[in-house]
Design an enzyme around this catalytic site. Structure first.
Site, PDB file in Angstrom:
ATOM      1  N   ILE A 155     -34.050  37.222 -17.334  1.00 53.10           N
ATOM      2  CA  ILE A 155     -35.489  37.006 -17.542  1.00 53.10           C
ATOM      3  C   ILE A 155     -35.833  35.527 -17.377  1.00 53.10           C
ATOM      4  O   ILE A 155     -36.784  35.169 -16.655  1.00 53.10           O
ATOM      5  CB  ILE A 155     -35.915  37.515 -18.940  1.00 53.10           C
ATOM      6  CG1 ILE A 155     -35.733  39.033 -19.018  1.00 53.10           C
ATOM      7  CG2 ILE A 155     -37.374  37.134 -19.243  1.00 53.10           C
ATOM      8  CD1 ILE A 155     -35.832  39.616 -20.424  1.00 53.10           C
ATOM      9  N   THR A 232     -41.043  35.424 -26.150  1.00 56.60           N
ATOM     10  CA  THR A 232     -41.071  36.844 -25.769  1.00 56.60           C
ATOM     11  C   THR A 232     -39.662  37.423 -25.893  1.00 56.60           C
ATOM     12  O   THR A 232     -39.367  38.445 -25.290  1.00 56.60           O
ATOM     13  CB  THR A 232     -41.589  37.039 -24.324  1.00 56.60           C
ATOM     14  OG1 THR A 232     -40.765  36.270 -23.438  1.00 56.60           O
ATOM     15  CG2 THR A 232     -43.035  36.619 -24.175  1.00 56.60           C
ATOM     16  N   SER A 233     -38.812  36.745 -26.681  1.00 55.19           N
ATOM     17  CA  SER A 233     -37.414  37.193 -26.717  1.00 55.19           C
ATOM     18  C   SER A 233     -37.106  37.988 -27.997  1.00 55.19           C
ATOM     19  O   SER A 233     -37.032  39.219 -27.944  1.00 55.19           O
ATOM     20  CB  SER A 233     -36.485  35.998 -26.558  1.00 55.19           C
ATOM     21  OG  SER A 233     -35.202  36.443 -26.229  1.00 55.19           O
ATOM     22  N   ARG A 234     -36.920  37.308 -29.110  1.00 50.08           N
ATOM     23  CA  ARG A 234     -36.708  37.996 -30.389  1.00 50.08           C
ATOM     24  C   ARG A 234     -37.343  37.147 -31.482  1.00 50.08           C
ATOM     25  O   ARG A 234     -37.227  35.915 -31.485  1.00 50.08           O
ATOM     26  CB  ARG A 234     -35.219  38.181 -30.696  1.00 50.08           C
ATOM     27  CG  ARG A 234     -34.562  39.329 -29.967  1.00 50.08           C
ATOM     28  CD  ARG A 234     -35.071  40.712 -30.415  1.00 50.08           C
ATOM     29  NE  ARG A 234     -34.446  41.816 -29.680  1.00 50.08           N
ATOM     30  CZ  ARG A 234     -34.916  42.352 -28.567  1.00 50.08           C
ATOM     31  NH1 ARG A 234     -36.035  41.914 -28.035  1.00 50.08           N
ATOM     32  NH2 ARG A 234     -34.284  43.363 -27.985  1.00 50.08           N
ATOM     33  N   ASP A 258     -44.714  37.468 -28.521  1.00 47.81           N
ATOM     34  CA  ASP A 258     -44.720  38.914 -28.286  1.00 47.81           C
ATOM     35  C   ASP A 258     -43.757  39.588 -29.266  1.00 47.81           C
ATOM     36  O   ASP A 258     -43.645  40.810 -29.292  1.00 47.81           O
ATOM     37  CB  ASP A 258     -44.274  39.197 -26.840  1.00 47.81           C
ATOM     38  CG  ASP A 258     -44.291  40.682 -26.504  1.00 47.81           C
ATOM     39  OD1 ASP A 258     -45.359  41.304 -26.686  1.00 47.81           O
ATOM     40  OD2 ASP A 258     -43.247  41.223 -26.091  1.00 47.81           O
ATOM     41  N   GLU A 263     -41.432  41.817 -37.576  1.00 47.88           N
ATOM     42  CA  GLU A 263     -42.196  42.820 -36.820  1.00 47.88           C
ATOM     43  C   GLU A 263     -41.847  44.257 -37.185  1.00 47.88           C
ATOM     44  O   GLU A 263     -42.656  45.167 -36.959  1.00 47.88           O
ATOM     45  CB  GLU A 263     -42.025  42.609 -35.305  1.00 47.88           C
ATOM     46  CG  GLU A 263     -40.645  42.960 -34.758  1.00 47.88           C
ATOM     47  CD  GLU A 263     -40.560  42.794 -33.246  1.00 47.88           C
ATOM     48  OE1 GLU A 263     -40.926  41.717 -32.737  1.00 47.88           O
ATOM     49  OE2 GLU A 263     -40.124  43.752 -32.574  1.00 47.88           O
ATOM     50  N   HIS A 295     -44.866  43.198 -28.974  1.00 44.49           N
ATOM     51  CA  HIS A 295     -43.622  43.575 -28.278  1.00 44.49           C
ATOM     52  C   HIS A 295     -43.918  44.465 -27.067  1.00 44.49           C
ATOM     53  O   HIS A 295     -43.356  45.553 -26.920  1.00 44.49           O
ATOM     54  CB  HIS A 295     -42.661  44.284 -29.244  1.00 44.49           C
ATOM     55  CG  HIS A 295     -41.215  44.028 -28.902  1.00 44.49           C
ATOM     56  ND1 HIS A 295     -40.275  43.673 -29.820  1.00 44.49           N
ATOM     57  CD2 HIS A 295     -40.556  44.054 -27.708  1.00 44.49           C
ATOM     58  CE1 HIS A 295     -39.110  43.516 -29.225  1.00 44.49           C
ATOM     59  NE2 HIS A 295     -39.256  43.731 -27.934  1.00 44.49           N
ATOM     60  N   GLN A 296     -44.791  43.976 -26.206  1.00 46.48           N
ATOM     61  CA  GLN A 296     -45.165  44.755 -25.032  1.00 46.48           C
ATOM     62  C   GLN A 296     -44.689  44.133 -23.722  1.00 46.48           C
ATOM     63  O   GLN A 296     -45.007  44.632 -22.643  1.00 46.48           O
ATOM     64  CB  GLN A 296     -46.690  44.947 -24.970  1.00 46.48           C
ATOM     65  CG  GLN A 296     -47.467  43.660 -24.653  1.00 46.48           C
ATOM     66  CD  GLN A 296     -48.937  43.918 -24.332  1.00 46.48           C
ATOM     67  OE1 GLN A 296     -49.749  44.040 -25.227  1.00 46.48           O
ATOM     68  NE2 GLN A 296     -49.263  44.008 -23.053  1.00 46.48           N
ATOM     69  N   PHE A 298     -42.011  44.242 -22.155  1.00 51.11           N
ATOM     70  CA  PHE A 298     -41.221  45.133 -21.285  1.00 51.11           C
ATOM     71  C   PHE A 298     -42.056  46.263 -20.683  1.00 51.11           C
ATOM     72  O   PHE A 298     -41.582  46.986 -19.823  1.00 51.11           O
ATOM     73  CB  PHE A 298     -40.090  45.788 -22.112  1.00 51.11           C
ATOM     74  CG  PHE A 298     -40.595  46.865 -23.050  1.00 51.11           C
ATOM     75  CD1 PHE A 298     -41.206  46.537 -24.236  1.00 51.11           C
ATOM     76  CD2 PHE A 298     -40.495  48.208 -22.707  1.00 51.11           C
ATOM     77  CE1 PHE A 298     -41.703  47.525 -25.089  1.00 51.11           C
ATOM     78  CE2 PHE A 298     -40.981  49.207 -23.543  1.00 51.11           C
ATOM     79  CZ  PHE A 298     -41.585  48.855 -24.739  1.00 51.11           C
TER      80      PHE A 298
HETATM   81  P1  NAI Z   1     -29.447  37.748 -20.345  1.00 52.87           P
HETATM   82  O1  NAI Z   1     -28.225  38.137 -21.106  1.00 52.87           O
HETATM   83  O2  NAI Z   1     -29.502  38.002 -18.872  1.00 52.87           O
HETATM   84  O3  NAI Z   1     -29.728  36.171 -20.569  1.00 52.87           O
HETATM   85  C1  NAI Z   1     -29.617  35.535 -21.799  1.00 52.87           C
HETATM   86  C2  NAI Z   1     -29.250  34.087 -21.517  1.00 52.87           C
HETATM   87  O4  NAI Z   1     -29.242  33.387 -22.759  1.00 52.87           O
HETATM   88  C3  NAI Z   1     -27.861  33.914 -20.869  1.00 52.87           C
HETATM   89  O5  NAI Z   1     -27.937  33.084 -19.737  1.00 52.87           O
HETATM   90  C4  NAI Z   1     -27.041  33.277 -21.995  1.00 52.87           C
HETATM   91  O6  NAI Z   1     -26.042  32.392 -21.504  1.00 52.87           O
HETATM   92  C5  NAI Z   1     -28.117  32.531 -22.761  1.00 52.87           C
HETATM   93  N1  NAI Z   1     -27.704  32.194 -24.122  1.00 52.87           N
HETATM   94  C6  NAI Z   1     -26.943  32.915 -24.979  1.00 52.87           C
HETATM   95  N2  NAI Z   1     -26.763  32.238 -26.128  1.00 52.87           N
HETATM   96  C7  NAI Z   1     -27.427  31.074 -25.980  1.00 52.87           C
HETATM   97  C8  NAI Z   1     -27.590  29.938 -26.817  1.00 52.87           C
HETATM   98  N3  NAI Z   1     -27.012  29.864 -28.020  1.00 52.87           N
HETATM   99  N4  NAI Z   1     -28.333  28.914 -26.346  1.00 52.87           N
HETATM  100  C9  NAI Z   1     -28.901  28.956 -25.118  1.00 52.87           C
HETATM  101  N5  NAI Z   1     -28.769  30.013 -24.270  1.00 52.87           N
HETATM  102  C10 NAI Z   1     -28.033  31.049 -24.706  1.00 52.87           C
HETATM  103  O7  NAI Z   1     -30.659  38.440 -21.098  1.00 52.87           O
HETATM  104  P2  NAI Z   1     -32.122  38.763 -20.533  1.00 52.87           P
HETATM  105  O8  NAI Z   1     -32.128  40.106 -19.900  1.00 52.87           O
HETATM  106  O9  NAI Z   1     -32.616  37.600 -19.752  1.00 52.87           O
HETATM  107  O10 NAI Z   1     -32.938  38.890 -21.901  1.00 52.87           O
HETATM  108  C11 NAI Z   1     -33.111  37.784 -22.767  1.00 52.87           C
HETATM  109  C12 NAI Z   1     -33.659  38.276 -24.082  1.00 52.87           C
HETATM  110  O11 NAI Z   1     -34.986  38.764 -23.882  1.00 52.87           O
HETATM  111  C13 NAI Z   1     -32.926  39.468 -24.705  1.00 52.87           C
HETATM  112  O12 NAI Z   1     -31.809  39.043 -25.468  1.00 52.87           O
HETATM  113  C14 NAI Z   1     -33.960  40.097 -25.574  1.00 52.87           C
HETATM  114  O13 NAI Z   1     -33.859  39.552 -26.875  1.00 52.87           O
HETATM  115  C15 NAI Z   1     -35.281  39.648 -24.933  1.00 52.87           C
HETATM  116  N6  NAI Z   1     -36.062  40.779 -24.397  1.00 52.87           N
HETATM  117  C16 NAI Z   1     -37.349  40.948 -24.862  1.00 52.87           C
HETATM  118  C17 NAI Z   1     -38.119  42.000 -24.392  1.00 52.87           C
HETATM  119  C18 NAI Z   1     -39.540  42.210 -24.844  1.00 52.87           C
HETATM  120  O14 NAI Z   1     -40.131  43.260 -24.554  1.00 52.87           O
HETATM  121  N7  NAI Z   1     -40.166  41.260 -25.530  1.00 52.87           N
HETATM  122  C19 NAI Z   1     -37.558  42.972 -23.429  1.00 52.87           C
HETATM  123  C20 NAI Z   1     -36.230  42.659 -22.972  1.00 52.87           C
HETATM  124  C21 NAI Z   1     -35.506  41.608 -23.463  1.00 52.87           C
END
Ligand code: NAI
Length: 330
Positions: A155, A232-234, A258, A263, A295-296, A298
């Site tokens: 992302i 928009t992550s957690r 988001d 939540e 949380h929308q 996605f």
């Molecule tokens: P991904 O696994 O492809 O990327 C996560 C990145 O964060 C990786 O490059 C990793 O090296 C890095 N990372 C891990 N620990 C770290 C730290 N301590 N400091 C800095 N970087 C660190 O995951 P993706 O698919 O990009 O998703 C990221 C996050 O987005 C998910 O973990 C999830 O929490 C959130 N998400 C939110 C959604 C929503 O609807 N709001 C939907 C899907 C995901």
């Protein structure tokens, strides 16, 4: 295979039923969240399918184990809500959907930034009331601004590229810098540099013990006055109490979220007729420079299709004793 779905919404039922035609699993949907009280709804299903706010902690896992559940299929990417070690000890496998339209989340992040910056949400309401005034809705050019990205995985990488397209300077922090992004002009910096240099900070790393409250009082103290923070992550990446103080002191100029630390008790439900007990979200809702979506990020057709097909395939692979490509291993 029989699958019990928890936290099932109308769109889950629609997409899973539609895409199950090729898989022929037996699906039972429960609106309620999975927890130690609701786990008893499970009859003879060997797989349970859960979403981001289903807490799969010790008491729940123990009931799942008693009920002979063998597989937890997360229909999301993040897995911070599952006690993976205990699941492993109990012999319960955990699978997830590692990627479902990362574009959906990256694009929603940009939507939040544009809305908050150019105040289109306010303009929309004003114009509908025949108020054509431009007072108090001035924004800034994004072009030339420095955007700090924490986490440049699937992302975060897409978000970086979109912001490069806006003509922003994009700097990033990740444990594992992406060489391809570096070639595109993304500069990796230590995290303090991200805090100090950015006008916009966007979070795209997972929630882990290391990233819990990565945006706290100390981090905010290093940021520029007027910074925009986007999450928009957690939710728990951000210390809400510290952010509220930063908004009150005017250090934080804009906040878009988001996801929200608390939540679980709020999101994915219509609480419009209720009195909200959560003091922090009610305070956040009073700020003119805070934008919250529930949380929308996605939530696109492409992502829902991907979530359904990958989850159903994960369960089929388990049933066929095939390799579980999306298993979360500890
Ligand atoms: P991904 O696994 O492809 O990327 C996560 C990145 O964060 C990786 O490059 C990793 O090296 C890095 N990372 C891990 N620990 C770290 C730290 N301590 N400091 C800095 N970087 C660190 O995951 P993706 O698919 O990009 O998703 C990221 C996050 O987005 C998910 O973990 C999830 O929490 C959130 N998400 C939110 C959604 C929503 O609807 N709001 C939907 C899907 C995901």
């Amino acid at each position: 295979m029989k699958i019990a779905f928890f936290s099932a919404k109308s769109y889950d039922i629609e997409y899973f039923n539609k895409f199950n035609k090729g898989f022929n699993h037996e699906l039972r949907f429960f609106e309620t969240r999975l927890n130690e009280r609701t786990a008893n709804l499970i009859q003879d299903e060997k797989a349970v399918c859960v979403f981001v706010n289903d807490k799969v902690s010790k008491p729940t896992l123990e009931i799942l184990h008693q009920k002979d559940v063998k597989l937890i299929a997360l229909r999301c990417a993040g897995f911070n809500n599952v006690d993976l070690k205990l699941a492993n000890d109990l012999g319960i496998k955990v699978v997830r959907v590692p990627a479902y339209s990362p574009y959906a989340v990256a694009e929603h992040t940009v939507a939040l930034i544009l809305t908050l910056n150019r105040k289109t949400h306010k303009a929309f309401n004003r114009v509908r009331e025949s108020n054509f005034s431009l007072e108090k809705i001035v924004g800034v050019d994004l072009h030339g601004k420095t955007v700090g990205v924490i986490g440049t995985g699937k992302i975060g990488a897409i978000f970086c590229k979109i912001m490069l397209g806006f003509g922003c300077k994009v700097i990033a922090y990740d444990l594992y810098p992406d060489e391809k992004l570096k070639k595109l002009g993304i500069e990796y910096e230590p995290i303090d540099q991200i805090f100090e240099q950015s006008q916009i900070i966007s979070l795209h790393c997972p929630l882990t013990p290391e990233t819990h409250h990565i945006i706290d009082e100390e981090a905010i103290s290093k940021m520029q006055k007027g910074v925009m923070i986007v999450n928009t992550s957690r939710g728990a990446l951000v210390d809400t109490t510290a952010v509220l103080a930063g908004l009150k002191s005017r250090k934080i100029g804009n906040l878009a979220i988001d996801v929200y630390e608390q939540e679980e008790a709020l999101f994915f439900q219509d609480l419009s007729g209720e009195i909200l007990e959560d003091e922090e979200i009610t305070r956040l809702l009073t700020f003119p420079n805070v934008l919250i979506t529930a949380h929308q990020s996605f939530f696109t057709h492409e992502a829902l299709e991907q979530i359904a097909t990958t989850t159903l395939q994960n369960v089929l692979d388990f049933e066929n004793e095939a390799e579980l490509v999306n298993e979360i291993k500890i």
